[in-house]
Design an enzyme around this catalytic site. Structure first.
Site, PDB file in Angstrom:
ATOM      1  N   GLU A 103       0.836  -1.209   0.000  1.00 55.35           N
ATOM      2  CA  GLU A 103       0.000   0.000   0.000  1.00 55.35           C
ATOM      3  C   GLU A 103       0.872   1.260   0.000  1.00 55.35           C
ATOM      4  OE1 GLU A 103      -2.418  -1.209   3.328  1.00 55.35           O
ATOM      5  OE2 GLU A 103      -3.136  -2.861   2.091  1.00 55.35           O
ATOM      6  N   GLU A 173       3.822 -10.936   0.694  1.00 52.73           N
ATOM      7  CA  GLU A 173       2.413 -10.554   0.664  1.00 52.73           C
ATOM      8  C   GLU A 173       1.964 -10.366  -0.794  1.00 52.73           C
ATOM      9  OE1 GLU A 173       0.842  -8.680   4.538  1.00 52.73           O
ATOM     10  OE2 GLU A 173       1.676  -7.079   3.322  1.00 52.73           O
TER      11      GLU A 173
HETATM   12  P1  13P Z   1      -5.245  -8.633   5.062  1.00 49.84           P
HETATM   13  O1  13P Z   1      -4.905  -9.629   6.128  1.00 49.84           O
HETATM   14  O2  13P Z   1      -6.376  -7.729   5.433  1.00 49.84           O
HETATM   15  O3  13P Z   1      -5.424  -9.310   3.738  1.00 49.84           O
HETATM   16  O4  13P Z   1      -3.990  -7.661   4.923  1.00 49.84           O
HETATM   17  C1  13P Z   1      -2.732  -8.195   4.771  1.00 49.84           C
HETATM   18  C2  13P Z   1      -1.737  -7.132   4.927  1.00 49.84           C
HETATM   19  O5  13P Z   1      -1.630  -6.248   4.083  1.00 49.84           O
HETATM   20  C3  13P Z   1      -0.910  -7.143   6.131  1.00 49.84           C
HETATM   21  O6  13P Z   1       0.164  -6.269   6.008  1.00 49.84           O
END
Ligand code: 13P
Length: 261
Positions: A103, A173
């Protein structure tokens, strides 16, 4: 802290929290951790920096690790309006900080160079960088995921250097798995973690590479956490949505703690 012989569970609250709710969360978290104190796990939460003082001012945090979600790319104090450097994080008992979350890469155009710079500043202050890498949907569909993630990790590692990299943690991720409810297939997690481990083994020595914790993140929940942490080369999880409320995070911790690997 964050020894890989224990299962590591790190929450990432992202932009959530309020002074009042945090108090309730913390009470419930500490009491849950007391109940499951015998479990082989380590727990941390990366909270918005504005709440670090609220958490760090408590004397009863026990084995729970406080973390940040971001740090400035500048180490010195100066004219960087809105930024918080690693020295400031350290003052509030911050033990680790996420760097390179997808992000931040997306909304703040953070490059691998910036991620490595931030990690270096954290390391200079004795704060553990939790370095995130991961491919997007397109790269996954084009069978380019391994190549993409390898490039990310190679570039970041070469900028941090072989000695300092030993003090980092990595999280794989996949971007398409974040907040989507679509957890990556066990085989894909296994493959990518093996790629990461193999790369680290070639970058530093085998034993040191083995000691670097590799976490998986992306739609981790109390339901799927056990199978994820049992996957080869997975040393823990980075949990987004399910870490924001103790209803889900508490169950997740309880499940992990019952899972002595
Ligand atoms: P979620 O567990 O909501 O998919 O998010 C993962 C994340 O970006 C953790 O840094």
């Amino acid at each position: 802290m964050f020894q890989k012989k224990k299962t590591i569970v790190i929450g990432n609250w992202k932009m959530h929290g309020s002074v009042q709710n945090n108090e309730v969360f913390l009470e419930e978290l500490l009491s849950t951790m007391e109940d499951i104190s015998s479990g082989d796990y380590e727990c941390g939460i990366a909270i918005p920096s504005i709440y670090l003082f609220q958490f760090s001012s408590r004397s009863d945090l026990g084995s729970f690790h406080l973390g940040a979600q971001n740090v400035a790319q500048w180490s010195d104090f100066g004219a960087y309006t809105g930024e918080i450097n690693a020295k400031m994080l350290l003052e509030f008992d911050c033990k680790f900080s996420i760097v390179g979350h997808s992000e931040r890469r997306k909304y703040f155009e953070e490059t691998n160079e910036i991620v490595a710079t931030k990690a270096n500043h954290l390391l200079d202050c004795g704060i553990v960088p939790l370095v995130c890498v991961g491919e997007d949907q397109q790269e996954r569909e084009n069978d380019a995921a391994v190549e993409f993630v390898t490039q990310q990790v190679e570039q970041i590692c070469s900028l941090i250097g072989p000695e300092k990299i030993k003090k980092c943690i990595f999280a794989y991720e996949p971007i398409w798995a974040i907040g989507s409810g679509k957890v990556a297939a066990e085989s894909d997690i296994k493959e990518m973690h093996e790629v990461l481990r193999n790369f680290l083994e070639s970058f530093i020595d085998e034993n040191a590479a083995h000691d670097i914790p590799l976490l998986y993140g992306g739609s981790v929940s109390d339901k799927n956490v056990i199978s994820i942490v049992q996957t080869e080369n997975v040393d823990g999880v980075l949990v987004g949505g399910a870490s924001v409320s103790m209803e889900t995070f508490g169950k997740l911790l309880q499940n992990v703690s019952g899972n002595h690997q």
